[in-house]
Design a protein around this motif. Structure first.
Motif, PDB file in Angstrom:
ATOM      1  N   LEU A 114       0.834  -1.205   0.000  1.00 10.41           N
ATOM      2  CA  LEU A 114       0.000   0.000   0.000  1.00 10.41           C
ATOM      3  C   LEU A 114       0.864   1.249   0.000  1.00 10.41           C
ATOM      4  N   VAL A 115       0.374   2.283  -0.700  1.00 12.11           N
ATOM      5  CA  VAL A 115       1.037   3.595  -0.650  1.00 12.11           C
ATOM      6  C   VAL A 115       0.046   4.576  -0.017  1.00 12.11           C
ATOM      7  N   LEU A 116       0.528   5.298   0.978  1.00 12.77           N
ATOM      8  CA  LEU A 116      -0.320   6.310   1.624  1.00 12.77           C
ATOM      9  C   LEU A 116       0.138   7.695   1.196  1.00 12.77           C
ATOM     10  N   GLU A 117      -0.785   8.421   0.573  1.00  9.25           N
ATOM     11  CA  GLU A 117      -0.489   9.804   0.171  1.00  9.25           C
ATOM     12  C   GLU A 117      -0.930  10.731   1.291  1.00  9.25           C
ATOM     13  N   ASN A 118      -0.276  11.880   1.370  1.00 13.86           N
ATOM     14  CA  ASN A 118      -0.595  12.891   2.375  1.00 13.86           C
ATOM     15  C   ASN A 118      -0.283  12.378   3.795  1.00 13.86           C
ATOM     16  N   VAL A 119       0.999  12.087   3.981  1.00 10.68           N
ATOM     17  CA  VAL A 119       1.466  11.590   5.292  1.00 10.68           C
ATOM     18  C   VAL A 119       2.690  12.408   5.683  1.00 10.68           C
ATOM     19  N   ILE A 120       2.803  12.757   6.961  1.00 12.53           N
ATOM     20  CA  ILE A 120       4.071  13.320   7.450  1.00 12.53           C
ATOM     21  C   ILE A 120       4.743  12.186   8.222  1.00 12.53           C
ATOM     22  N   THR A 121       5.738  11.567   7.585  1.00 13.82           N
ATOM     23  CA  THR A 121       6.308  10.337   8.170  1.00 13.82           C
ATOM     24  C   THR A 121       6.932  10.601   9.540  1.00 13.82           C
ATOM     25  N   ASP A 122       7.429  11.802   9.723  1.00 14.35           N
ATOM     26  CA  ASP A 122       8.028  12.149  11.007  1.00 14.35           C
ATOM     27  C   ASP A 122       7.037  11.929  12.156  1.00 14.35           C
ATOM     28  N   HIS A 123       5.771  12.226  11.903  1.00  7.18           N
ATOM     29  CA  HIS A 123       4.736  12.074  12.942  1.00  7.18           C
ATOM     30  C   HIS A 123       4.448  10.602  13.248  1.00  7.18           C
ATOM     31  N   LEU A 124       4.892   9.719  12.352  1.00 11.37           N
ATOM     32  CA  LEU A 124       4.575   8.288  12.498  1.00 11.37           C
ATOM     33  C   LEU A 124       5.771   7.465  12.959  1.00 11.37           C
ATOM     34  N   LYS A 125       6.837   8.152  13.377  1.00  8.24           N
ATOM     35  CA  LYS A 125       8.095   7.454  13.702  1.00  8.24           C
ATOM     36  C   LYS A 125       7.911   6.234  14.598  1.00  8.24           C
ATOM     37  N   PRO A 126       7.239   6.364  15.746  1.00  8.92           N
ATOM     38  CA  PRO A 126       7.148   5.185  16.626  1.00  8.92           C
ATOM     39  C   PRO A 126       6.341   4.050  16.002  1.00  8.92           C
ATOM     40  N   VAL A 127       5.349   4.388  15.194  1.00  9.64           N
ATOM     41  CA  VAL A 127       4.512   3.365  14.554  1.00  9.64           C
ATOM     42  C   VAL A 127       5.324   2.655  13.467  1.00  9.64           C
ATOM     43  N   ILE A 128       6.054   3.433  12.675  1.00  8.39           N
ATOM     44  CA  ILE A 128       6.880   2.855  11.609  1.00  8.39           C
ATOM     45  C   ILE A 128       7.964   1.961  12.222  1.00  8.39           C
ATOM     46  N   ALA A 129       8.568   2.439  13.321  1.00  6.81           N
ATOM     47  CA  ALA A 129       9.633   1.648  13.961  1.00  6.81           C
ATOM     48  C   ALA A 129       9.099   0.284  14.404  1.00  6.81           C
ATOM     49  N   LYS A 130       7.901   0.263  14.984  1.00  6.23           N
ATOM     50  CA  LYS A 130       7.332  -1.024  15.454  1.00  6.23           C
ATOM     51  C   LYS A 130       6.998  -1.924  14.273  1.00  6.23           C
ATOM     52  N   LEU A 131       6.459  -1.340  13.207  1.00  6.64           N
ATOM     53  CA  LEU A 131       6.111  -2.166  12.038  1.00  6.64           C
ATOM     54  C   LEU A 131       7.376  -2.782  11.438  1.00  6.64           C
ATOM     55  N   LYS A 132       8.448  -2.002  11.382  1.00 12.69           N
ATOM     56  CA  LYS A 132       9.708  -2.534  10.841  1.00 12.69           C
ATOM     57  C   LYS A 132      10.225  -3.658  11.720  1.00 12.69           C
ATOM     58  N   GLN A 133      10.119  -3.438  13.036  1.00  8.07           N
ATOM     59  CA  GLN A 133      10.559  -4.471  13.992  1.00  8.07           C
ATOM     60  C   GLN A 133       9.751  -5.762  13.793  1.00  8.07           C
ATOM     61  N   MET A 134       8.512  -5.607  13.351  1.00  6.83           N
ATOM     62  CA  MET A 134       7.660  -6.790  13.132  1.00  6.83           C
ATOM     63  C   MET A 134       7.975  -7.485  11.804  1.00  6.83           C
ATOM     64  N   GLY A 135       8.813  -6.840  10.982  1.00 11.39           N
ATOM     65  CA  GLY A 135       9.196  -7.476   9.711  1.00 11.39           C
ATOM     66  C   GLY A 135       8.544  -6.856   8.488  1.00 11.39           C
ATOM     67  N   CYS A 136       7.872  -5.715   8.643  1.00  7.15           N
ATOM     68  CA  CYS A 136       7.253  -5.047   7.484  1.00  7.15           C
ATOM     69  C   CYS A 136       8.308  -4.186   6.792  1.00  7.15           C
ATOM     70  N   PHE A 137       8.153  -4.022   5.481  1.00  6.43           N
ATOM     71  CA  PHE A 137       9.028  -3.134   4.727  1.00  6.43           C
ATOM     72  C   PHE A 137       8.321  -1.786   4.598  1.00  6.43           C
ATOM     73  N   LEU A 138       8.997  -0.711   4.998  1.00  4.09           N
ATOM     74  CA  LEU A 138       8.386   0.625   4.849  1.00  4.09           C
ATOM     75  C   LEU A 138       9.403   1.567   4.242  1.00  4.09           C
ATOM     76  N   GLU A 139       8.916   2.411   3.347  1.00  2.75           N
ATOM     77  CA  GLU A 139       9.832   3.325   2.666  1.00  2.75           C
ATOM     78  C   GLU A 139       9.078   4.611   2.334  1.00  2.75           C
ATOM     79  N   ASP A 140       9.773   5.737   2.569  1.00  9.29           N
ATOM     80  CA  ASP A 140       9.190   7.031   2.213  1.00  9.29           C
ATOM     81  C   ASP A 140       9.544   7.292   0.756  1.00  9.29           C
ATOM     82  N   THR A 141       8.556   7.358  -0.126  1.00 13.33           N
ATOM     83  CA  THR A 141       8.859   7.547  -1.545  1.00 13.33           C
ATOM     84  C   THR A 141       8.224   8.854  -2.027  1.00 13.33           C
ATOM     85  N   GLU A 142       8.522   9.213  -3.265  1.00 12.64           N
ATOM     86  CA  GLU A 142       7.919  10.419  -3.873  1.00 12.64           C
ATOM     87  C   GLU A 142       6.393  10.316  -3.864  1.00 12.64           C
TER      88      GLU A 142
END
Ligand code: UD1
Length: 420
Positions: free
Chosen positions: A250-278
């Motif tokens: 999934l790609v989420l448009e209109n996101v400030i990734t900085d605001h999601l840092k703790p959520v992204i960190a946990k998802l990565k720890q769980m084995g999800c791939f996350l990347e901030d793209t154009e």
């Protein structure tokens, strides 16, 4: 009775645009009360809570008008009443935020005492303590709190806990007070920064929002203008969890990734791939999920508003996850409903122990609050068979076009109204 019905195990893929943040737009609409003129707020999400806050403002004599393109105009040139009625405060606790601007504009506010609610006692003692330091007299009358401030002056306020609502209420009162106010141990949430930016755009003088110390120089008046609030980090996080439970892409448009840092960190720890793209924030999941521990904390810690959704996701992670809730004392009511779907969750005080992965199967379940409802949606998306979720009005408080958005990325989801 309205239900949301989901047939699970459909992989979510595609793109979703995240809406404006509920918890930013509510205080910004309220802060328009500070302005003797018209404020236009762009991209206002279609939420029941937005309607409720507009109803609260209308009761005060303020004009709120929905324009095309999700624009909302608030004209608080005239405020004719100062009361937030019981009906509204019971429906939505954020109604208490009118106290600060009413005190600033007309020196008086009367609000129904917020009682206990689904996720804890949630008192407003810190709001009141801040107001008292600024010269406000507080009294009680038949379930109502009456606050009066013939002379609202700046003050030094130390919050025993970094309450989001207390920080917002005190900032709004201080915006038009005589002199400077300093809030120490203030909440640092991005929604506080957004509120301060809105007020500053209208001519306010607030510095330090987003840190522990916020300084507000009172100004004589604020002028009208327009504003667009930040994207909803909790809505974004909820869709990330939904993608993860379906092994989606999934790609989420209109996101400030900085605001999601703790959520992204946990998802990565769980084995999800996350990347901030154009194109936006990309999540892709193809490996089995791993158990993680998490503890909710004020920002920048892991948000309590994402705890329920993560608990749903952790039911599908291999191993033992320990979830600790430190912000609210009664916020595990989704656990019982998740158990009805086959989850293995044990509650011990403020801690939930989730063993996974345990296959989830469709069931009739009941949302007990907004984020608990979101957790059930996520569990249903990952469950075998059909899940029916009732008490959908909780979900409609905070998710803009949820059914349409999920359907657009491949979910089998519909609303149904039956007489039952
Ligand atoms: C806001 C959010 C809510 C989120 C919460 C915590 C909005 C509209 N709502 O709620 O979605 O879950 O922040 O991130 O923005 N407390 C006191 N005394 C007070 C005020 C709060 O004891 O005077 C306690 C509460 O009971 C709770 C904790 O502090 O246990 C956090 O509450 P607070 O940060 O004030 O949350 P809200 O502003 O109500």
């Amino acid at each position: 009775m309205e239900k949301i019905i989901i047939k699970g195990e459909k992989r979510l893929s595609g793109k979703i645009t995240v809406s404006s943040a509920k918890n930013a737009v509510l205080p910004v609409i309220v802060a328009a009360l500070l302005v003797e003129g018209k404020c236009r707020i762009h991209e206002v999400p279609l939420l029941a809570d937005v309607e409720t806050i507009c109803d609260v403002l209308k009761e005060l004599g303020v004009q709120t008008t929905f324009l095309p393109n999700h624009e909302l105009e608030v004209d608080a040139t005239m405020i004719v009443r100062c009361e937030a009625m019981d009906e509204f405060v019971r429906k939505m606790r954020a109604s208490v935020l009118v106290m600060g601007p009413l005190l600033a504009r007309i020196g008086r506010a009367k609000i129904s005492m917020p009682g206990g609610c689904a996720i804890g006692a949630r008192p407003i003692d810190l709001h009141l303590k801040g107001f008292e330091a600024m010269g406000v007299r507080i009294s009680m009358d038949r379930g109502y709190i009456i606050a009066e401030a013939p002379q609202l002056h700046g003050a030094k306020v130390y919050l025993d806990y970094p309450s989001v609502g207390a920080t917002e209420n005190i900032i709004m009162a201080a915006a038009l007070a005589d002199g400077a106010t300093v809030i120490e141990n203030a909440a640092e949430e991005p929604e506080i920064v957004d509120l301060a930016n809105f007020i500053n755009n209208m001519g306010g003088r607030i510095r330090g929002a987003g840190t522990k110390v916020v300084k507000i120089e009172g100004v004589k008046s604020l002028a009208g203008g327009s504003y667009q609030v930040i994207p909803d980090r909790i809505e974004a996080g909820s869709y990330l969890a939904a993608a993860a439970i379906t092994k989606g892409d999934l790609v989420l448009e209109n996101v400030i990734t900085d605001h999601l840092k703790p959520v992204i960190a946990k998802l990565k720890q769980m084995g999800c791939f996350l990347e901030d793209t154009e194109a936006g924030l990309h999540i892709a999941v193809d490996e089995p999920l791993k158990a993680v521990d998490l503890k909710t904390m004020p920002y920048p810690g892991f948000p309590t508003d994402m705890q329920a959704q993560f608990m749903a996701l952790l039911t599908q992670a291999g191993g033992t996850s320990v979830v600790t809730e430190t912000v609210f004392e009664n916020r595990f009511m989704h656990a019982e409903e998740l158990r009805r779907m086959g989850a293995d969750i044990r509650i011990n005080g403020l801690t939930a122990i989730v063993e996974g992965p345990n296959k989830l199967t469709g069931a009739l379940v009941k949302a007990s609050d907004l984020r608990a409802g979101a957790a059930l949606i996520i569990a249903a998306l990952g469950a075998e068979g059909e899940t029916e979720i009732i008490n959908t009005h909780f979900i409609d408080r905070g998710y803009d076009q949820l059914v349409e958005k999920l359907r657009s990325i491949g979910a089998h989801i519909k609303r149904s109204h039956d007489a039952g």
